[in-house]
Design an enzyme around this catalytic site. Sequence first.
Site, PDB file in Angstrom:
ATOM      1  CB  CYS A 103     -53.381  61.810  14.976  1.00  0.00           C
ATOM      2  SG  CYS A 103     -51.595  62.095  14.870  1.00  0.00           S
TER       3      CYS A 103
ATOM      4  CB  CYS B 128     -87.487  77.279   8.632  1.00  0.00           C
ATOM      5  SG  CYS B 128     -88.003  78.961   8.199  1.00  0.00           S
TER       6      CYS B 128
ATOM      7  CB  CYS C 106    -103.465  97.757 -13.961  1.00  0.00           C
ATOM      8  SG  CYS C 106    -104.496  97.442 -15.402  1.00  0.00           S
TER       9      CYS C 106
END
Length: 492
Positions: A161, A225, A307
């Site tokens: 078991c 990581c 931009c």
Amino acid sequence: MSVDMNSQGSDSNEEDYDPNCEEEEEDEDPGDIEDYYDGVANDVEQQGADAFDPEEYQFTCLTYKESESTLNEHMASLAATLKVSHAVAKLVLVSFHWQISEILERHKSNAAQLLVEARVQPTSSKHALVHSSHHCAVCMQFVRKENLLSLACQHQFCRSCWEQHCTVLVKDGVGVGVSCMAQDCLLRTPEDFVFPLLPSEELKDKYRRYLFRDYVESHYQLQLCPGADCPMVIQVQEPKARRVQCNRCNEVFCFKCRQMYHAPTDCATIRKWLTKCADDSETANYISAHTKDCPKCNICIEKNGGCNHMVMGFLLFSADFCWMCLGDWKTHGSEYYECSRYKENPDIVNQSQQAQAREALKKYLFYFERWENHNKSLQLEAQTYQRIQEKIQERVMNNLGTWIDWQYLQNAAKLLAKCRYTLQYTYPYAYYMESGPRKKLFEYQQAQLEAEIENLSWKVERADSYDRGDLENQMHIAEQRRRTLLKDFHDT
């Protein structure tokens, strides 16, 4: 300026275990310019108080063998002090996140209670009596005494078991979490108890990987990581929500939560924001389009650079406006604060629930649009970065200077990406921030940073029109604004 990356450790990990081998891969940030935190220090010299870098963070990259050696060193030392087995010492360390000083203090005050809290010894009240019966409590079969096994709790089960129990759990990815089979018994199973019960070397190898994963994830100074198939471990002295980068796969992430780096927003807030963005993605789809209508002539226009300063020139008219608010760009020198700040409705609490719901959606879309816009600007500016590299290479090949002579252009593009990345993550921070003087200060600094980033973006895209001194001065101003905001609002 560059983050102090005290990265050490061998890149050779052919025999390393990969603790991430069965985890899902995480999406990479499409707007990131590789290594934009490196190599710009010479062009943005900081003096005095400005020299302080809020993101400076010492960390070390360890291979599997190096991190295993570190873990085993702590384990052996603690086992000798507590006079327990190495396997039990590891479970104690896991329970207290490898904070040895705290463990020793607890051991000094109450050694027995320490082992109870670590779930390696039962409480006296739960200590099971040893029965003379040789029946397994799971399969209820009569078993010879030598085939009955138990932990310190004395809950006896047959070897067969136990083998099935351990095999099923390990196949499910469980490491340290293998525990006693008795109901309501929380005792953990030491690894030296489990290993002999596993039927194959393949299963034992899996168990070793899961144990290593659990040991590292429970250690307050270590993080795996998150890079795909990367076995490296990041080690720090003081755990903080700071930017770290693996020296093997180059993955950049927040040490504390292992998600994408997100300063100045804290880990809990960025999780809420990303969840909200995912849940409301369909609602926000319409603002994700690349096109808008010109505020002067209503012609459909597309933004082709990072931009936000839009210039349109035709024979009969010209337009000079902001991509975000479509307002006259000439006013942005004095009113940029208004462009990046959401104007709350002070009377909204007295209005209907439907009105409050509409206001909540309007607020979310305001911040989401700016968040998404800066992400797209990062991607467009990554293309500018590539064009700059190609232009430098062309000039070098034509003997118009050396690579070093033109490297300041590349560094300007890197710094622009670094600043814009920070600016992008100011919007989740502002969205969840409560109104008050501190939020006003934050929005002011956010607007100052945004204005200087747009100035830098304009000059980077037109670098040939500006001399080196002018460009580097703008780099210095933008980086100074970025550092000031992080110094005041990044969680330390």
